[in-house]
Structure formats: C-alpha cells, structure tokens
Design an enzyme around this catalytic site. Sequence first.
Site, short mmCIF file in Angstrom:
data_model
loop_
_atom_site.label_atom_id
_atom_site.label_comp_id
_atom_site.label_asym_id
_atom_site.label_seq_id
_atom_site.Cartn_x
_atom_site.Cartn_y
_atom_site.Cartn_z
N GLY A 119 44.61 15.14 17.72
CA GLY A 119 44.87 16.56 17.48
C GLY A 119 46.37 16.87 17.52
N GLY A 130 38.19 16.24 17.00
CA GLY A 130 38.40 14.84 17.38
C GLY A 130 39.12 14.78 18.71
N SER A 131 39.79 13.68 18.95
CA SER A 131 40.41 13.48 20.26
C SER A 131 41.69 14.31 20.39
CB SER A 131 40.74 11.99 20.44
OG SER A 131 41.68 11.61 19.46
N THR A 132 42.07 14.55 21.62
CA THR A 132 43.28 15.34 21.88
C THR A 132 44.51 14.62 21.35
OG1 THR A 132 42.26 16.41 23.76
CG2 THR A 132 44.67 16.34 23.76
N LYS A 160 36.65 15.34 5.41
CA LYS A 160 36.79 13.91 5.66
C LYS A 160 35.99 13.50 6.89
CE LYS A 160 39.39 11.28 7.99
NZ LYS A 160 38.31 10.39 8.43
N GLU A 167 39.59 21.39 17.57
CA GLU A 167 38.53 21.26 18.59
C GLU A 167 38.68 19.86 19.16
OE1 GLU A 167 36.56 23.44 19.64
OE2 GLU A 167 36.50 24.96 18.08
N GLU A 195 38.79 11.29 29.43
CA GLU A 195 37.53 11.36 28.70
C GLU A 195 37.01 9.94 28.43
OE1 GLU A 195 37.76 12.90 24.65
OE2 GLU A 195 35.94 14.06 25.00
N CYS A 229 31.84 16.04 23.23
CA CYS A 229 33.06 16.66 23.74
C CYS A 229 32.75 17.50 24.99
CB CYS A 229 33.68 17.53 22.66
SG CYS A 229 32.50 18.67 21.95
#
Length: 488
Positions: free
Chosen positions: A235, A230-232, A177, A252, A382, A286
């Site tokens: 995640g 993707g973003s934390t 996706k 990741e 970030e 990242c």
Amino acid sequence: MAVATREYLLFIGGEATEPASGDLSDLTEPATGEPLARAALAGEQDVDRAVEAARSALAGDWGKTPGTERARLLHALADAIAANRKELAELEARNVGKAISSVKAELHQAVENFRYYGSAIATIGGRANPIGGSLLFYSLKEPVGVAGQIVPWNYPLMMATWKLAPALAAGCSVVLKPDPQTPLTAIRLAELATEVGFPAGALNVVPGDGPTTGAYLVRHPGVDKVAFTGSTRTGGEIMRLASDPVKRVTLELGGKSPNLLFADADLASAVPSSAWAIYYAAGQSCEARSRLLVESSIYDDVVSQMSDFAGKVKVGDPLDPETQMGSLISSTHREKVHGFVERGAGEGAEVVAGGAVPDGAGAFYPPTVVAAPNESEIAQEEVFGPVVTVIPFEDEKDAIRIANDVKYGLMATVWTGDPARGHRIAARIKSGTVGINMPYTAFPGIPFGGYKQSGFGRELALETLDLYLETKSIVVSTGARPINPFGL
Ligand code: NAD
C-alpha cells in the site's frame, strides 16, 4: 462446466483476449497440489490495451449509460452471479483452497454488493443553494474516470465485487488486476457482466504480477484513480507510485485486530466466536481477530477452551461441505506463517495448540493458539494464517492500552456482559469497525476500512461512491446587472 479443463484468458474490451506475451501460467489447487487451470498473465502492453478499452468505454456507450440503466445492469449482474453460484463457488474454493461453506457465504455477499450499489445509484446527485445576493450554486457528481483496481488472493471474488460494484455504479470504467494466483472468478465475473449487457470496456480484467504489471497500472497516465486492497507494505508503494502523475487513491490494508474478552462475557458465545474470528478463511483475512486479549481472572480457562476449539475445527478438503477450514494459499505462504511461530519461541511465545506443519499433500496448517507477550513479533505483525496470540490484561484501561498498542486499526471485537462497557470501549479503540458481542465484520451498507496503517477510505457503503465521483461546483450569477469586479 468442468472448471479444471478450460483456459482463462485476459478480459479486455468485452472479450477474452490472449496476452501479448502469450504467457499462460499453470495453476494448481493449493489443497491438493493437483493442476487446476491455465490462466493468462498480463504484461504492460495488455494494461495499455485494457486502459484504452476503459477510456473508449467512457467516451462511448458506457459513458452515455444513464444511472437507471447502470442500476439495471448491476442488478442483472447480481442475478447472474446468483444463477452461476455453484460453478463460481467450486472455482473459488479450488483456486484458493478455502472451505466451500465459507465461499458460499462470500458469494452471497458478492450478489448483495451488486444489489446494494445497484440501488444506491439513486442516491448519486449534487445539491443546489442560493449563496446570498445574486449567486446560485449547484453541484454535479461526475465519475472520476478510469479506475485501476488491485485485489489480493484471499477473497478473490468478494474483493473484486467490493471494488467493482461502487465504481461501476458511479459510472467509472474499470481495469481490475487480480492476484496472479487467483484470477479465475474475476475473469468469470467479467464474462457474466458482458453477458448481461455491460458495454465493452466498462470492465476489464488483467491478472498479472504485482511489482511489474500492477505497478505499471498504478502509474499509467490513463488511470485516474487507484483502489488497492493488499498488504500495508505494498500500500505504501502504491501511494508512492500514484504520486506521479497524481491520482486519487484508496487503500484497504493489513490488520492485527484485537478481540477483547472480559470476565463478565458469555463464554459459551465468546469462545467459539473468537475461534471463528481467527480460523475463518484459515486466518488469511485482513480482519482476522488474531490478538485475543483476555481478562487475567479467566485467562487460563479461555486458553484451555480456545485450544479445545482449535482441535475441533474441521480442517480438510475444501469441497467437502462439512469442512470449516481448508488449506493456506500455497506452501510458500505456509512457510511464512510457520516462520512466525518458530521465531515466537525466541521471544517468549508458547505454542498451546497446533503450531506444526502436517505431513501430506496440500498447504494445510493447523488452527494454532500461541500465548505470547504483547511486544513479540507474533503479537504485533500480521501472520495471515490460522494463528491466534493470547495476551492477558488486568482491567478495562489495560485492555484498551494493549488493544491500541499495534500499528494497525481495522477491526476489533469486545465481549462483555456490561453493555455500557461495550460502548465505552468501542469509543476508545482506534479501528474502523468495532463489534460488540458479535464476531461478524463486513456487510453491504456498513462502512469498512482502516485507521492507522490499515489504510484509508471506506468500502461497502454509501461513502464509497464518493471515492469514485468528482464533485463539480457551478456558480451562476442571477443578478439583473452585469458583473464588473474592478468597476472598469
Ligand atoms: P500484497 O500487497 O502482496 O498483494 C496485493 C495485490 O497487490 C496483488 O494483486 C499483488 O499482485 C499486487 N501488488 C503487489 N505488489 C505490487 C506493486 N508494487 N504494485 C502494484 N500492485 C502490486 O498482499 P497479499 O499478500 O496478496 O494480500 C494479503 C494482504 O491484503 C494482507 O495484508 C491483508 O490484510 C490485506 N487485505 C486487506 C483487506 C482490507 O479490506 N483491508 C482485505 C483483504 C486483504
């Protein structure tokens, strides 16, 4: 092929597929605001179809494809990407707004990823051991099954290849996706995979909204493993979603990576490399080194040199081969980036270069240098834009303390003329990768991944294969006498 004129449908079971909802979105080029393409958006029914296709592939042709043939197919796909690199590069640059010079390097890596894993298939295998007495053990490596893979918009093609190549090498089938803003090159990749002979359903692509279509894919009982980049924040949500039914997960996630610059470093290399390490991909990386820690004796000099470099980076048309930095992904994202810079002023941050939204079309933002306290939001969170935060340190101990004083742990770079110090610091920094006197981060064959809130699992390396394989242990009695544990 004129990339702007075609529609990009879903790719399910080896063919372009209309979404069940009939939804197609109009994509515009972030650098110009001009229309680019129409692309399908997948919903739950489409995910169902894609997972079914992936399961059928495992039960059928793809599941029966031996390693040597999988290797041939991965190498053939590498060749096909290379042969179509001009079209893919233009498509990616226009879709993301990224400088074509950067995209070309990423395409090179996309090719290398498939070559690397095509060859790495030869390493997949179990082991055998006599376990004393009359027991023999051996193990088999089997594909985990259907992998649901979710990738972000910042490196759409390269992130797709980071995920697809090891999964396909391991013999898994995949439902990928992409982010709905950047589906185009992943769809082309699936078309190329089919052209070179991947069986139907081995690789399915369903771009769609994250919280609905993505979440549905993660929860889907037909998906055995979820791999997410993707973003934390997302995640964490993926981990929760993948807990019922329980699935294998690799994550990741985000980064806020330090770049340590000591007074004994070769500044002629360290400063331009530090500029590259934040401004590549307009900081939407990242592993962007967004925290520049500088020894106090050279702090003023480095801030002034970084500001000069920020002003020299060639920002503009992504398709111009001279451009070094294109636009951001969207004006919405630019507002987010600029919000960090604006709020920074209230926390003692000072903009030294850039920091203003330019007039004109396109989601451009200038290379920006901000001097800010380590505790401030802009030094800790970030930003995901071309904004570097510069922070002074006193000595080695102080440098390590500040470098680790952040929730992320993806990448770090150390610049020093003292090799022993470089290795000493590398051992103490809590991050998945440390570069010493070189800014580059990710190569096929070198494990890439995070410590702390930057996630877990490693990509790009041999270890990655194991994330897509189950190990089955088989124990055999080789004794002459039948086994009778209770002696009954
Ligand atoms: P994001 O987390 O918002 O989205 C990433 C992907 O997840 C997209 O495809 C999105 O549609 C999907 N998604 C969003 N919500 C979801 C949900 N609830 N369930 C399932 N899927 C969902 O991240 P982003 O803003 O698109 O990407 C930037 C982030 O990615 C940054 O934090 C960056 O550091 C990180 N990133 C990490 C790496 C790495 O290797 N560590 C590489 C590239 C990007």
